[in-house]
Design a protein around this motif. Structure first.
Motif, PDB file in Angstrom:
ATOM      1  N   GLN A   1     -20.222 -28.104 -19.781  1.00  0.00           N
ATOM      2  CA  GLN A   1     -20.468 -28.112 -18.344  1.00  0.00           C
ATOM      3  C   GLN A   1     -20.285 -26.712 -17.774  1.00  0.00           C
TER       4      GLN A   1
ATOM      5  N   ASP B   1     -15.702 -31.019  -8.416  1.00  0.00           N
ATOM      6  CA  ASP B   1     -16.838 -31.088  -9.335  1.00  0.00           C
ATOM      7  C   ASP B   1     -16.685 -30.110 -10.494  1.00  0.00           C
ATOM      8  N   ILE B   2     -16.127 -28.939 -10.211  1.00  0.00           N
ATOM      9  CA  ILE B   2     -15.936 -27.952 -11.277  1.00  0.00           C
ATOM     10  C   ILE B   2     -14.968 -28.467 -12.328  1.00  0.00           C
TER      11      ILE B   2
ATOM     12  N   PHE C   1     -24.010 -24.125  -4.543  1.00  0.00           N
ATOM     13  CA  PHE C   1     -23.289 -24.504  -5.762  1.00  0.00           C
ATOM     14  C   PHE C   1     -24.177 -25.389  -6.626  1.00  0.00           C
TER      15      PHE C   1
ATOM     16  N   SER D   1     -19.210 -18.037 -12.045  1.00  0.00           N
ATOM     17  CA  SER D   1     -19.601 -19.051 -13.032  1.00  0.00           C
ATOM     18  C   SER D   1     -18.367 -19.509 -13.805  1.00  0.00           C
TER      19      SER D   1
ATOM     20  N   SER E   1     -20.571 -24.476 -14.160  1.00  0.00           N
ATOM     21  CA  SER E   1     -20.636 -24.502 -12.696  1.00  0.00           C
ATOM     22  C   SER E   1     -20.898 -23.090 -12.193  1.00  0.00           C
TER      23      SER E   1
ATOM     24  N   VAL F   1     -24.043 -27.435 -10.690  1.00  0.00           N
ATOM     25  CA  VAL F   1     -23.376 -27.744 -11.949  1.00  0.00           C
ATOM     26  C   VAL F   1     -24.407 -28.354 -12.881  1.00  0.00           C
TER      27      VAL F   1
END
Length: 363
Positions: free
Chosen positions: A137, A100-101, A118, A149, A139, A120
């Motif tokens: 974006q 996802d990051i 977590f 971060s 995260s 995002v």
């Protein structure tokens, strides 16, 4: 208006590219982000008594902060796949979170995996030069006494107020734990939404004045462009409400009970931001209706003027047609005042018509 310039207004390639960028999102496609040459890593380590910040060149230099008793904030600017995977592997971050990051256009959400919280979400900026809403974006990972971060662009950052607070011994951030730092990061991102909304609100007000004063062929293109930016804004902030609500409903031991009230405050802010976004969307629809109404009004004014002119010229046309007949005997044909009488009739009848039109309020 020249045909070339007219078609540039109607078919602007930049507007078409912007539409594709706004609407084209496919989470199943592998990331194609161009990796930066190096990542900028800044680490803040603090407690109630002291605070230190260091800038690191290698991600491996962050490993020692895992066992630190102080609160640690690791901020990574620039996402390099190898660096992110190494850092996350050392801090026991699940591979799904790493995915996802590194993803592009990820929908804002929160997860609780392996004892870590977590989230995002998108950090928004308004580009005054191009009049578009830009997204970045971000995260954020909350662990035991640490927060990590990840940001895509180091040039755009909304966390400077937090850095200033960390330098003050009596600030709430210094007096609380990592969960309060986690809240502060999310709160700054949400507060930055209002700055973008203020810019969009100004654009809407200016556009409304332009429509009322002088609507032209370019005005509709401006309305459509602004609607696209509202789509970007709405799509970025709408899921944040679920994100914050998920944190509030989380039973993670990392979030203390006294910090929950701060997350409730963030929840109130994001609800208000969503309401304002809905109002702006309705205003954009009203602007489009206002533009179409103005266009129709101008068209009606033109048609009314043309109808009045046609009516005023009708008597002259009729009189001229009558005296233009090829008959041997016509009234006043050989009269020395015939021409002047016909011209006077051509002028007198339209004047009477104008008086009647004015009396009826037709113009």
């Amino acid at each position: 208006m020249p045909a070339k310039k007219y078609f540039e207004y109607i078919l602007n390639p930049m507007e078409i590219l912007r539409t594709k960028k706004v609407l084209q999102v496919n989470p199943t496609v592998a990331p194609t982000r161009k990796e930066p040459e190096e990542s900028r890593i800044c680490v803040y380590e603090y407690d109630k008594d002291k605070c230190s910040d260091v800038k690191l060149k290698e991600v491996t230099d962050c490993f020692k902060f895992l066992d630190s008793r102080s609160i640690t904030w690791i901020n990574v600017d620039g996402l390099r796949k190898d660096d992110v995977e190494k850092l996350c592997a050392h801090f026991s971050v699940h591979p799904l979170i790493v995915e996802d990051i590194l993803s592009i256009g990820q929908r804002p959400k929160m997860d609780e995996i392996n004892g870590l919280v977590f989230c995002v979400l998108s950090m928004l900026y308004y580009n005054d030069k191009d009049s578009i809403v830009e997204t970045e974006q971000v995260s954020i990972i909350l662990g035991n006494n640490f927060v990590i971060s990840f940001q895509e662009d180091a040039a755009k950052d909304a966390f400077n107020p937090l850095r200033d607070k960390l330098k003050i011994n009596t600030s709430k951030v210094r007096q609380n734990g990592a969960d309060f730092l986690y809240y502060t990061l999310i709160d700054l991102i949400v507060d930055n939404y209002y700055l973008v909304m203020e810019k969009l609100g100004d654009k809407i007000e200016n556009l409304e004045e332009d429509i009322i004063r002088n609507a032209n062929t370019r005005t509709l293109a401006k309305i459509n462009m602004l609607r696209k930016e509202m789509i970007v804004f709405k799509r970025s902030i709408a899921p944040v409400r679920e994100l914050v609500n998920g944190i509030l409903r989380s039973e993670s031991e990392l979030i203390e009970e006294k910090t929950e009230k701060y997350f409730k405050d963030v929840y109130d802010h994001i609800v208000q931001a969503n309401d304002l976004a809905e109002n702006y969307r309705d205003m954009m629809m009203n602007l489009q209706d206002l533009y179409l109404s103005n266009v129709n009004l101008k068209m009606n004014e033109v048609m009314k003027v043309m109808a009045v002119v046609t009516c005023l010229l009708a008597p002259a046309t009729v009189i001229g047609g009558i005296f233009g007949m090829n008959f041997e005997r016509l009234p006043l044909l050989h009269n020395q005042w015939g021409f002047f009488i016909s011209v006077a009739a051509m002028l007198f009848i339209p004047l009477v018509m104008i008086g009647i039109f004015r009396k009826r309020g037709w113009f």
